[in-house]
Design a protein around this motif. Structure first.
Motif, short mmCIF file in Angstrom:
data_model
loop_
_atom_site.label_atom_id
_atom_site.label_comp_id
_atom_site.label_asym_id
_atom_site.label_seq_id
_atom_site.Cartn_x
_atom_site.Cartn_y
_atom_site.Cartn_z
N SER A 189 -12.49 2.18 -42.35
CA SER A 189 -13.13 1.97 -41.05
C SER A 189 -12.66 3.05 -40.08
O SER A 189 -11.46 3.29 -39.93
N VAL A 190 -13.62 3.72 -39.44
CA VAL A 190 -13.31 4.75 -38.45
C VAL A 190 -13.74 4.22 -37.08
O VAL A 190 -14.93 3.96 -36.86
N ILE A 191 -12.78 4.05 -36.19
CA ILE A 191 -13.06 3.49 -34.87
C ILE A 191 -13.16 4.62 -33.85
O ILE A 191 -12.19 5.33 -33.58
N GLY A 192 -14.36 4.78 -33.31
CA GLY A 192 -14.65 5.90 -32.42
C GLY A 192 -15.47 6.94 -33.16
O GLY A 192 -14.95 7.65 -34.01
N LEU A 193 -16.77 7.03 -32.86
CA LEU A 193 -17.66 7.91 -33.61
C LEU A 193 -18.11 9.10 -32.76
O LEU A 193 -19.30 9.37 -32.61
#
Length: 418
Positions: free
Chosen positions: A7-11
């Motif tokens: 999960s990558v938070i901030g795209l």
């Protein structure tokens, strides 16, 4: 334990390329962003920022089923936090975005998960992240209390990529990884090695945090030398571009190119984190920030001199049209964050009674917050035909291949029309 789901938070400018890189390595990636339009755009296989090769990578990742975006965190094996870290008040680091990210992902954390902070942060931010997570999830153990036996591993791994080359540098550049324990570092290395071809170099979290700040402060200090040199040369009647070229022929001299200031989300911000942590000791770093922050004001003064000369030649102030060339913080990108060129353009439009034209070939509309600033976005031929005074602020490639009418007064902060 493998990392099947990331999960990558901030795209944004870092988070989305990182998500695409993991997806290209066949990881299932869940991208999290608080802006619904960004989430919708990505889920269509499209992008909301300009970065070479990113559109192709995102389209392939989404169509292949390896990347999807969401407004809320979901369970994953690893979480990467890539949110902004601006400053507030008198250049004090603002960790509110990191805190919000921590509190949003805490409910879905599970034993065995890894959390990596990528946001450029002041020293101690990783420990603060761990404290926020521990407070939200007292049922899990964290490195600050359980050491190597912690349920959740936490590390810091800053990005170190160049806008315009992000997709390549994400893969090729070395990464500095600072875990809160040796086990945290080991697991973070395993995660990044799924797509990083460069070396993953292990240190502790505080050193990794300081490393990122040091890299940007080093650049800032060297740019400040070039900017100060340009001001001195102007006073002494010397062409600074010729001077730098001559001095750089010395085998151990490499002076950078001066400009209208320093912008972007890193170099213009990160050195202040060091100053905030050690205000009495960071004297050179503070001075470099002050020199670079003062350069836009110097450019405005040069414009004022050009206006005064035009008035002396019989032109009315309100009849003068000024064109600024470039609004981005560096060449050939669309990123306006912390841009000295944008700052100069906005201030000029606010004080000049005549028209102020702006040429920025990488955007189609001005940001909404500039609607009332009197800036008029035009193309290169229009500005060249209508301006009395031209102010070159960013050395975009289209500007390098363009020449202006001989009668036009030119203020060139990048040395391409001088």
């Amino acid at each position: 334990m493998s990392f099947d789901t990331v999960s990558v938070i901030g795209l944004g400018y870092i988070g989305l390329p990182t998500a695409a890189a993991f997806a290209a390595a066949l990881k299932r990636v869940i991208g999290i962003d608080v802006t619904a339009s960004i989430v919708d755009t990505i889920n269509r296989g499209e992008i909301h920022i300009i970065e070479p090769e990113l559109d192709t990578a995102v389209r392939a990742a989404v169509s292949g089923g390896f990347l999807r975006a969401s407004l809320r965190p979901e369970a994953a094996d690893a979480f990467l936090i890539a949110v902004p870290t601006p400053f507030k008040n008198d250049h004090e680091p603002d960790l509110s975005y990191i805190e919000a990210a921590a509190k949003s992902l805490a409910p879905v954390l599970r034993k065995g998960d890894l959390v990596v902070l990528e946001s450029t942060s002041p020293v101690g931010a990783t420990e603060q992240l761990a404290a926020w997570l521990a407070a939200a999830r007292p049922d899990l153990s964290f490195p600050q209390d359980a050491g190597e036996q912690a349920d959740v591993n936490i590390a810091y791994c800053p990005e170190r990529v160049l806008p315009g080359h992000v997709m390549r540098e994400l893969i090729e550049n070395d990464r500095v990884i600072g875990g809160m324990t040796a086990r945290c570092s080991q697991r973070a290395c395993e995660l990044y090695k799924s797509f990083v071809r460069g070396e993953c170099i292990v240190t502790n979290a505080r050193t990794a945090e300081m490393c990122k700040l040091t890299e940007n402060a080093f650049r800032d200090v060297n740019i400040a030398f070039a900017n100060e040199l340009s001001i001195i040369c102007d006073k002494l009647g010397i062409n600074v571009w010729d001077l730098v070229g001559l001095a750089n022929r010395h085998p151990r001299v490499n002076i950078l190119q001066p400009g209208p200031g320093v912008g972007g989300h890193c170099i213009a911000v990160d050195p202040w984190f060091i100053v905030d942590s050690a205000p009495d000791e960071a004297r050179l770093i503070r001075t470099a920030r002050e020199v670079n922050n003062g350069k836009p004001g110097w450019v405005i003064n040069k414009i004022d001199e050009a206006i005064a000369q035009a008035k002396a030649d019989g032109k009315q102030h309100e009849d003068l049209t000024i064109a600024v060339f470039g609004l981005a913080f560096k060449p050939d990108i669309d990123d306006l964050r912390e841009s000295p060129a944008l700052d100069i353009a906005v201030k000029l439009a606010g004080r000049h009674p005549g028209r102020v034209l702006a040429v920025e070939p990488h955007i189609s509309v001005l940001p909404a917050k500039l609607d009332s600033s009197k800036l008029i976005l035009v193309d290169l031929p229009t500005a060249s035909a209508q301006a009395d005074i031209a102010v070159l602020l960013v050395d975009h490639k289209p500007f390098k291949d363009h020449s202006l009418p001989s009668h036009m007064k030119i203020i060139d902060t990048k040395g391409i029309w001088t």
